[in-house]
Every structure is written in structure tokens, then in C-alpha cells.
Scaffold this motif. Sequence first.
Motif, PDB file in Angstrom:
ATOM      1  N   PHE A  31       0.841  -1.195   0.000  1.00 34.29           N
ATOM      2  CA  PHE A  31       0.000   0.000   0.000  1.00 34.29           C
ATOM      3  C   PHE A  31       0.883   1.254   0.000  1.00 34.29           C
ATOM      4  O   PHE A  31       0.664   2.185  -0.787  1.00 34.29           O
ATOM      5  CB  PHE A  31      -0.925  -0.012   1.219  1.00 34.29           C
ATOM      6  CG  PHE A  31      -1.763   1.224   1.367  1.00 34.29           C
ATOM      7  CD1 PHE A  31      -3.004   1.311   0.752  1.00 34.29           C
ATOM      8  CD2 PHE A  31      -1.314   2.300   2.115  1.00 34.29           C
ATOM      9  CE1 PHE A  31      -3.781   2.462   0.881  1.00 34.29           C
ATOM     10  CE2 PHE A  31      -2.083   3.443   2.250  1.00 34.29           C
ATOM     11  CZ  PHE A  31      -3.318   3.520   1.631  1.00 34.29           C
ATOM     12  N   LYS A  32       1.880   1.260   0.851  1.00 29.22           N
ATOM     13  CA  LYS A  32       2.779   2.412   0.942  1.00 29.22           C
ATOM     14  C   LYS A  32       3.521   2.621  -0.378  1.00 29.22           C
ATOM     15  O   LYS A  32       3.611   3.749  -0.884  1.00 29.22           O
ATOM     16  CB  LYS A  32       3.776   2.217   2.088  1.00 29.22           C
ATOM     17  CG  LYS A  32       4.740   3.369   2.262  1.00 29.22           C
ATOM     18  CD  LYS A  32       5.692   3.129   3.422  1.00 29.22           C
ATOM     19  CE  LYS A  32       6.664   4.286   3.551  1.00 29.22           C
ATOM     20  NZ  LYS A  32       7.630   4.066   4.637  1.00 29.22           N
ATOM     21  N   GLU A  33       4.060   1.542  -0.950  1.00 27.38           N
ATOM     22  CA  GLU A  33       4.800   1.647  -2.210  1.00 27.38           C
ATOM     23  C   GLU A  33       3.926   2.193  -3.338  1.00 27.38           C
ATOM     24  O   GLU A  33       4.368   3.025  -4.124  1.00 27.38           O
ATOM     25  CB  GLU A  33       5.356   0.277  -2.617  1.00 27.38           C
ATOM     26  CG  GLU A  33       6.514  -0.181  -1.765  1.00 27.38           C
ATOM     27  CD  GLU A  33       6.903  -1.634  -2.026  1.00 27.38           C
ATOM     28  OE1 GLU A  33       6.275  -2.313  -2.880  1.00 27.38           O
ATOM     29  OE2 GLU A  33       7.848  -2.099  -1.365  1.00 27.38           O
ATOM     30  N   LEU A  34       2.686   1.711  -3.419  1.00 25.66           N
ATOM     31  CA  LEU A  34       1.805   2.127  -4.508  1.00 25.66           C
ATOM     32  C   LEU A  34       1.287   3.557  -4.342  1.00 25.66           C
ATOM     33  O   LEU A  34       1.151   4.285  -5.329  1.00 25.66           O
ATOM     34  CB  LEU A  34       0.622   1.161  -4.635  1.00 25.66           C
ATOM     35  CG  LEU A  34       0.942  -0.236  -5.161  1.00 25.66           C
ATOM     36  CD1 LEU A  34      -0.287  -1.132  -5.090  1.00 25.66           C
ATOM     37  CD2 LEU A  34       1.497  -0.188  -6.576  1.00 25.66           C
ATOM     38  N   THR A  35       0.985   3.970  -3.115  1.00 21.47           N
ATOM     39  CA  THR A  35       0.308   5.258  -2.912  1.00 21.47           C
ATOM     40  C   THR A  35       1.242   6.433  -2.616  1.00 21.47           C
ATOM     41  O   THR A  35       0.820   7.585  -2.751  1.00 21.47           O
ATOM     42  CB  THR A  35      -0.735   5.162  -1.769  1.00 21.47           C
ATOM     43  OG1 THR A  35      -0.065   4.844  -0.540  1.00 21.47           O
ATOM     44  CG2 THR A  35      -1.801   4.114  -2.088  1.00 21.47           C
ATOM     45  N   THR A  36       2.486   6.174  -2.231  1.00 22.24           N
ATOM     46  CA  THR A  36       3.404   7.270  -1.911  1.00 22.24           C
ATOM     47  C   THR A  36       3.581   8.180  -3.122  1.00 22.24           C
ATOM     48  O   THR A  36       3.760   7.716  -4.245  1.00 22.24           O
ATOM     49  CB  THR A  36       4.752   6.722  -1.411  1.00 22.24           C
ATOM     50  OG1 THR A  36       4.539   6.082  -0.151  1.00 22.24           O
ATOM     51  CG2 THR A  36       5.776   7.831  -1.219  1.00 22.24           C
ATOM     52  N   GLY A  37       3.483   9.478  -2.860  1.00 18.53           N
ATOM     53  CA  GLY A  37       3.634  10.475  -3.910  1.00 18.53           C
ATOM     54  C   GLY A  37       2.336  10.793  -4.636  1.00 18.53           C
ATOM     55  O   GLY A  37       2.331  11.602  -5.560  1.00 18.53           O
ATOM     56  N   HIS A  38       1.243  10.177  -4.212  1.00 18.60           N
ATOM     57  CA  HIS A  38      -0.040  10.357  -4.894  1.00 18.60           C
ATOM     58  C   HIS A  38      -1.091  10.961  -3.961  1.00 18.60           C
ATOM     59  O   HIS A  38      -0.925  10.998  -2.755  1.00 18.60           O
ATOM     60  CB  HIS A  38      -0.546   9.009  -5.425  1.00 18.60           C
ATOM     61  CG  HIS A  38       0.325   8.453  -6.495  1.00 18.60           C
ATOM     62  ND1 HIS A  38       0.318   8.919  -7.783  1.00 18.60           N
ATOM     63  CD2 HIS A  38       1.260   7.468  -6.454  1.00 18.60           C
ATOM     64  CE1 HIS A  38       1.196   8.244  -8.501  1.00 18.60           C
ATOM     65  NE2 HIS A  38       1.788   7.363  -7.719  1.00 18.60           N
ATOM     66  N   TYR A  39      -2.187  11.373  -4.569  1.00 14.81           N
ATOM     67  CA  TYR A  39      -3.364  11.781  -3.820  1.00 14.81           C
ATOM     68  C   TYR A  39      -4.075  10.512  -3.358  1.00 14.81           C
ATOM     69  O   TYR A  39      -4.181   9.539  -4.118  1.00 14.81           O
ATOM     70  CB  TYR A  39      -4.328  12.584  -4.704  1.00 14.81           C
ATOM     71  CG  TYR A  39      -3.947  14.031  -4.870  1.00 14.81           C
ATOM     72  CD1 TYR A  39      -4.731  15.037  -4.310  1.00 14.81           C
ATOM     73  CD2 TYR A  39      -2.825  14.400  -5.597  1.00 14.81           C
ATOM     74  CE1 TYR A  39      -4.406  16.377  -4.466  1.00 14.81           C
ATOM     75  CE2 TYR A  39      -2.485  15.737  -5.758  1.00 14.81           C
ATOM     76  CZ  TYR A  39      -3.277  16.721  -5.194  1.00 14.81           C
ATOM     77  OH  TYR A  39      -2.950  18.046  -5.342  1.00 14.81           O
ATOM     78  N   ILE A  40      -4.537  10.527  -2.121  1.00 12.13           N
ATOM     79  CA  ILE A  40      -5.350   9.429  -1.611  1.00 12.13           C
ATOM     80  C   ILE A  40      -6.690  10.014  -1.183  1.00 12.13           C
ATOM     81  O   ILE A  40      -6.748  11.011  -0.465  1.00 12.13           O
ATOM     82  CB  ILE A  40      -4.656   8.629  -0.484  1.00 12.13           C
ATOM     83  CG1 ILE A  40      -4.150   9.522   0.640  1.00 12.13           C
ATOM     84  CG2 ILE A  40      -3.520   7.774  -1.058  1.00 12.13           C
ATOM     85  CD1 ILE A  40      -3.544   8.761   1.823  1.00 12.13           C
ATOM     86  N   ILE A  41      -7.748   9.399  -1.682  1.00 12.23           N
ATOM     87  CA  ILE A  41      -9.112   9.880  -1.462  1.00 12.23           C
ATOM     88  C   ILE A  41      -9.804   8.931  -0.503  1.00 12.23           C
ATOM     89  O   ILE A  41      -9.782   7.707  -0.714  1.00 12.23           O
ATOM     90  CB  ILE A  41      -9.876   9.942  -2.803  1.00 12.23           C
ATOM     91  CG1 ILE A  41      -9.181  10.919  -3.760  1.00 12.23           C
ATOM     92  CG2 ILE A  41     -11.340  10.319  -2.583  1.00 12.23           C
ATOM     93  CD1 ILE A  41      -9.684  10.859  -5.202  1.00 12.23           C
ATOM     94  N   MET A  42     -10.401   9.499   0.549  1.00 11.16           N
ATOM     95  CA  MET A  42     -11.026   8.658   1.572  1.00 11.16           C
ATOM     96  C   MET A  42     -12.175   9.391   2.232  1.00 11.16           C
ATOM     97  O   MET A  42     -12.287  10.612   2.136  1.00 11.16           O
ATOM     98  CB  MET A  42     -10.002   8.267   2.629  1.00 11.16           C
ATOM     99  CG  MET A  42      -9.603   9.433   3.531  1.00 11.16           C
ATOM    100  SD  MET A  42      -7.956   9.320   4.212  1.00 11.16           S
ATOM    101  CE  MET A  42      -6.982   9.862   2.825  1.00 11.16           C
ATOM    102  N   GLY A  43     -12.974   8.633   2.949  1.00 15.85           N
ATOM    103  CA  GLY A  43     -14.011   9.225   3.775  1.00 15.85           C
ATOM    104  C   GLY A  43     -13.439   9.700   5.099  1.00 15.85           C
ATOM    105  O   GLY A  43     -12.329   9.328   5.498  1.00 15.85           O
ATOM    106  N   ARG A  44     -14.221  10.510   5.781  1.00 18.61           N
ATOM    107  CA  ARG A  44     -13.801  11.059   7.081  1.00 18.61           C
ATOM    108  C   ARG A  44     -13.473   9.969   8.090  1.00 18.61           C
ATOM    109  O   ARG A  44     -12.467  10.035   8.798  1.00 18.61           O
ATOM    110  CB  ARG A  44     -14.899  11.982   7.631  1.00 18.61           C
ATOM    111  CG  ARG A  44     -14.590  12.530   9.029  1.00 18.61           C
ATOM    112  CD  ARG A  44     -15.801  13.165   9.673  1.00 18.61           C
ATOM    113  NE  ARG A  44     -16.961  12.302   9.724  1.00 18.61           N
ATOM    114  CZ  ARG A  44     -17.146  11.340  10.637  1.00 18.61           C
ATOM    115  NH1 ARG A  44     -16.245  11.092  11.558  1.00 18.61           N
ATOM    116  NH2 ARG A  44     -18.254  10.612  10.618  1.00 18.61           N
ATOM    117  N   LYS A  45     -14.318   8.934   8.186  1.00 23.14           N
ATOM    118  CA  LYS A  45     -14.083   7.881   9.174  1.00 23.14           C
ATOM    119  C   LYS A  45     -12.758   7.173   8.918  1.00 23.14           C
ATOM    120  O   LYS A  45     -12.018   6.879   9.861  1.00 23.14           O
ATOM    121  CB  LYS A  45     -15.224   6.863   9.172  1.00 23.14           C
ATOM    122  CG  LYS A  45     -16.523   7.399   9.704  1.00 23.14           C
ATOM    123  CD  LYS A  45     -17.587   6.325   9.634  1.00 23.14           C
ATOM    124  CE  LYS A  45     -18.971   6.876   9.810  1.00 23.14           C
ATOM    125  NZ  LYS A  45     -19.990   5.868   9.542  1.00 23.14           N
TER     126      LYS A  45
END
Length: 161
Positions: A31-45
Motif C-alpha cells: 500500500f505504501k509503495e503504490l500510494t506514496t507520492g499520490h493523492y489518496i481519497i477517503m471518507g472522514r471515518k
Amino acid sequence: MITMIAAAGENNELGKDNDLLWHLPDDFKRFKELTTGHYIIMGRKTFETFPKPLPNRTHLVITRNNKYEKEGAVVVHSVEEAIAIAKADDDQPFIIGGGEIYEMALTYAEKIELTRVHGTFGADTFFPEFSRENWKLIESVAHPKDEKHKYSFTYETWVRK
């Protein structure tokens, strides 16, 4: 390319009581390798389960609360708004949860990075069903149970047909 990334049990279980159902260090590393340097979209919870914002990622947090503010988060009020902001600066934003956000974002996703955890679990949050008529599995990598991983799992990469 909008990518949803998740770990889900055999029946699409994601979590219970705003917590994960398993601890898979190699999946966290991926997860860290794939998402580092990118926008991550999530809900508040989902955002509020983090002790602090994840390093080297821009956090877009979707909430219905117009007064919500948190340090380290860009607050938005719809999946569409989050995607528009993310795509302006990032060609590979990630949708990271939770269940309601995945459900709303599925129509926009072009790729799914799914860690399929081999087991069934009591859960209150689920990954949405997606049709194999619309999605193609392009990669599948098995990971056995071992001393650090209580469950075996498979990394699956799906792309929209």
C-alpha cells in the motif's frame, strides 16, 4: 487513472467498528509503495483511523460536514470533487476507503488493486461487488500464511474492460 486500493476478505469484508480485521505487514508495505507520492481519497471515518496523516501523500477527505477541518487534510464534499482536485495534479490518484466511498467511486475507477484475504470475517463494512463482465484480472500474486501473516492472501490487479 483512478485506482481503488483495498484489502477484502472472501465475502468482501473490509472492517468492523472502523478497524481492520487483520494485520498483514506485507500488504501495508505494498500500500505504501503504490500510494506514496499520490493523492489518496477517503471518507472522514477512514481518515480519522490514522494516528496522523500518512507521509508523502495528499489526503483528500470526503465528508458531508461543511464545517469539518483537520490538519493534513484537504476537505471535500463529494467523490466527484475529490477526483477533480486529484486529477488536476496526479495522473494516478487512489481511492482508499471506506466502504461507502468505494461504492460511490466504483463507477469512476479504471483499476482496482485488491488484496484478497483468504478467510471470512464478521464485518460491518464491505467492498462493493464488481462485475467480471466489466473488469479483467490482469495480475494475481499469491502470498502464503507465514509467521508475520495469520492469513494467506492474493494481490489482484483488475482493470476496466
